[in-house]
Design a protein around this motif. Structure first.
Motif, PDB file in Angstrom:
ATOM      1  N   ARG A  70      -4.179  -6.494  32.065  1.00  0.00           N
ATOM      2  CA  ARG A  70      -4.092  -5.354  31.145  1.00  0.00           C
ATOM      3  C   ARG A  70      -2.972  -4.429  31.625  1.00  0.00           C
ATOM      4  N   TYR A  71      -2.182  -3.987  30.683  1.00  0.00           N
ATOM      5  CA  TYR A  71      -1.008  -3.187  31.013  1.00  0.00           C
ATOM      6  C   TYR A  71      -0.996  -1.899  30.188  1.00  0.00           C
ATOM      7  N   VAL A  72      -0.688  -0.800  30.823  1.00  0.00           N
ATOM      8  CA  VAL A  72      -0.565   0.497  30.146  1.00  0.00           C
ATOM      9  C   VAL A  72       0.808   1.074  30.463  1.00  0.00           C
ATOM     10  N   GLN A  73       1.490   1.540  29.447  1.00  0.00           N
ATOM     11  CA  GLN A  73       2.771   2.217  29.676  1.00  0.00           C
ATOM     12  C   GLN A  73       2.756   3.581  28.985  1.00  0.00           C
ATOM     13  N   GLY A 103       7.406  -0.467  21.356  1.00  0.00           N
ATOM     14  CA  GLY A 103       8.483  -1.457  21.393  1.00  0.00           C
ATOM     15  C   GLY A 103       8.737  -1.973  22.798  1.00  0.00           C
ATOM     16  N   ASP A 104       8.647  -1.094  23.777  1.00  0.00           N
ATOM     17  CA  ASP A 104       8.907  -1.517  25.155  1.00  0.00           C
ATOM     18  C   ASP A 104       7.814  -2.447  25.678  1.00  0.00           C
ATOM     19  N   VAL A 105       6.569  -2.162  25.310  1.00  0.00           N
ATOM     20  CA  VAL A 105       5.468  -3.028  25.750  1.00  0.00           C
ATOM     21  C   VAL A 105       5.609  -4.418  25.116  1.00  0.00           C
ATOM     22  N   ARG A 106       6.028  -4.440  23.849  1.00  0.00           N
ATOM     23  CA  ARG A 106       6.302  -5.749  23.216  1.00  0.00           C
ATOM     24  C   ARG A 106       7.492  -6.421  23.899  1.00  0.00           C
ATOM     25  N   GLY A 107       8.470  -5.621  24.282  1.00  0.00           N
ATOM     26  CA  GLY A 107       9.638  -6.167  24.964  1.00  0.00           C
ATOM     27  C   GLY A 107       9.269  -6.806  26.296  1.00  0.00           C
ATOM     28  N   PHE A 108       8.362  -6.165  27.025  1.00  0.00           N
ATOM     29  CA  PHE A 108       7.914  -6.765  28.291  1.00  0.00           C
ATOM     30  C   PHE A 108       7.164  -8.073  28.035  1.00  0.00           C
ATOM     31  N   ALA A 109       6.405  -8.119  26.938  1.00  0.00           N
ATOM     32  CA  ALA A 109       5.696  -9.362  26.601  1.00  0.00           C
ATOM     33  C   ALA A 109       6.691 -10.499  26.364  1.00  0.00           C
ATOM     34  N   SER A 136      14.010  -6.732  34.563  1.00  0.00           N
ATOM     35  CA  SER A 136      12.960  -6.559  33.559  1.00  0.00           C
ATOM     36  C   SER A 136      13.276  -5.439  32.563  1.00  0.00           C
ATOM     37  N   VAL A 137      13.722  -4.309  33.048  1.00  0.00           N
ATOM     38  CA  VAL A 137      13.877  -3.156  32.143  1.00  0.00           C
ATOM     39  C   VAL A 137      14.988  -3.384  31.113  1.00  0.00           C
ATOM     40  N   PRO A 138      16.184  -3.813  31.518  1.00  0.00           N
ATOM     41  CA  PRO A 138      17.203  -4.045  30.480  1.00  0.00           C
ATOM     42  C   PRO A 138      16.809  -5.143  29.488  1.00  0.00           C
ATOM     43  N   ASN A 139      15.979  -6.092  29.926  1.00  0.00           N
ATOM     44  CA  ASN A 139      15.531  -7.141  29.003  1.00  0.00           C
ATOM     45  C   ASN A 139      14.501  -6.627  28.000  1.00  0.00           C
ATOM     46  N   ALA A 140      13.691  -5.664  28.430  1.00  0.00           N
ATOM     47  CA  ALA A 140      12.582  -5.218  27.579  1.00  0.00           C
ATOM     48  C   ALA A 140      12.899  -3.970  26.766  1.00  0.00           C
ATOM     49  N   ASP A 141      13.762  -3.110  27.297  1.00  0.00           N
ATOM     50  CA  ASP A 141      13.983  -1.787  26.702  1.00  0.00           C
ATOM     51  C   ASP A 141      15.361  -1.758  26.046  1.00  0.00           C
ATOM     52  N   ARG A 142      15.380  -1.599  24.728  1.00  0.00           N
ATOM     53  CA  ARG A 142      16.656  -1.634  24.014  1.00  0.00           C
ATOM     54  C   ARG A 142      17.540  -0.426  24.336  1.00  0.00           C
ATOM     55  N   LEU A 143      16.928   0.625  24.886  1.00  0.00           N
ATOM     56  CA  LEU A 143      17.719   1.815  25.206  1.00  0.00           C
ATOM     57  C   LEU A 143      18.359   1.744  26.585  1.00  0.00           C
ATOM     58  N   VAL A 144      18.050   0.677  27.320  1.00  0.00           N
ATOM     59  CA  VAL A 144      18.637   0.518  28.661  1.00  0.00           C
ATOM     60  C   VAL A 144      19.542  -0.711  28.658  1.00  0.00           C
ATOM     61  N   GLY A 145      20.822  -0.458  28.896  1.00  0.00           N
ATOM     62  CA  GLY A 145      21.767  -1.565  28.940  1.00  0.00           C
ATOM     63  C   GLY A 145      21.908  -2.148  30.328  1.00  0.00           C
ATOM     64  N   ARG A 146      21.762  -1.282  31.318  1.00  0.00           N
ATOM     65  CA  ARG A 146      21.936  -1.720  32.709  1.00  0.00           C
ATOM     66  C   ARG A 146      21.138  -0.803  33.618  1.00  0.00           C
TER      67      ARG A 146
END
Lengths: 167, 172
Positions: free
Chosen positions: A130-133, A155-161, A57-67
């Protein structure tokens, strides 16, 4: 008051602390923390299961995390887990996180960055969540980086969506 | 009642306060978990159906201002003051005005369910519920309860008398 018993009556009417409220409160205590909220069109159990598959989930949603790699998992009881994980930026910079994971709540603490994730069924609509980050840096840098953190967490919350829609 | 419960000795809570004042997220969370059993009781007893909102507002106020707390030993009293204030404020947002203001006069509304504590409490204005909490949950002397509520000691006495009388009637 003997019929009620000293203090016991307050048990009967105790309020509750939601995971969402807990995340918002933590954000209030960290200077410059970025907070974003969203409602996802999936039930809580599915959202939480998929978001906490961190390696996907995190590498897919967060552009700052590659792995991301989960190094260690340990059950603490009452549904609480302690996890150690390592994340790499796309350029290969590494950061380790200590994670406290509970149903609907996750706090990832690293030396330079902290992420809090919280989710709960949307009141009156259990098909939605409902989600809060919250994202934060050490307090002395928080105010300086606040605008960046706000943009990043949104951006990360949109990425998780996007991730939840695609998988 | 131990405000922080058996799992969080005061020494540990004080350590959390120091770390939370430095903005340590894990300490902020640990402080919330340690305080939650106490805050949820205070807010629920005073704000009733708005209790969850009061809990959130209390924790936001506590953590936002935690750096202003000079002495960790003063934490409980400081949190108590914030929780009572936020709970009364939340209750007022929804409070149904009583016919005679703070007076509980005439028959209490819908108290057939004699053991329904919530219904009994709902018949009281938030200010009377706050006095009950401070006296019967915290065991504060009237003078200290008056200080928390910023009212004269005589007002605490009269509110407490009316609140206990109303509850006694409701629960008998």
């Amino acid at each position: 008051m003997t019929a009620l018993g000293r203090a016991r009556w307050t048990d009967e009417v105790a309020a509750s602390l939601s995971t969402l409220a807990r995340a918002r409160a933590i954000a209030a205590g960290i200077p410059g923390a970025g907070v974003a909220e969203a409602v996802y069109d999936l039930p809580f159990s599915e959202v939480w299961r998929r978001l906490t598959e961190f390696e996907r989930s995190v590498p897919n949603a967060d552009r700052l995390v590659g792995r991301l790699r989960v190094d260690h998992r340990e059950a603490l009881g009452d549904g609480v887990e302690r996890i150690r994980l390592t994340a790499w930026t796309p350029l290969g910079l590494r950061q380790r996180f200590d994670v406290r994971l509970e149903p609907g709540f996750c706090l990832m603490g690293g030396r330079a960055y902290t992420v809090v994730m919280a989710a709960a069924p949307e009141p009156g609509d259990p098909a939605r969540t409902r989600y809060v980050q919250v994202e934060a840096v050490p307090a002395h840098l928080g105010r300086l980086l606040a605008p960046l953190l706000r943009a990043t967490v949104r951006g990360d919350v949109r990425g998780f969506a996007r991730y939840l829609r695609s998988s | 009642m131990e405000p922080f419960g058996a799992v969080s000795p005061l020494g540990a809570v004080h350590e959390h306060v120091r770390a939370a004042q430095r903005g340590d997220p894990a300490a902020l969370d640990a402080l919330v978990r340690a305080l939650a059993p106490y805050v949820t009781r205070v807010c629920g007893a005073i704000a009733l159906d708005r209790g969850d909102d009061a809990v959130q507002e209390t924790f936001i106020a506590v953590l936002r201002n935690i750096r202003q707390l000079r002495e960790p030993a003063a934490l409980h009293g400081w949190v108590r003051r914030i929780a009572v204030r936020e709970a009364v404020r939340a209750a007022r947002r929804e409070a149904v005005p009583l016919p005679n203001g703070f007076e509980v006069a005439g028959p209490l509304p819908d108290l057939d369910a004699a053991l329904d504590v919530r219904a009994a409490l709902a018949s009281l204005p938030p200010e009377q519920r706050a006095v009950l909490v401070l006296r019967d949950l915290d065991g504060l002397p009237e003078a200290q309860a008056a200080a928390v509520l910023s009212v004269p000691e005589g007002t605490v006495k009269s509110r407490l008398h009316r609140a206990r009388a109303a509850l006694r009637r409701a629960l008998e």
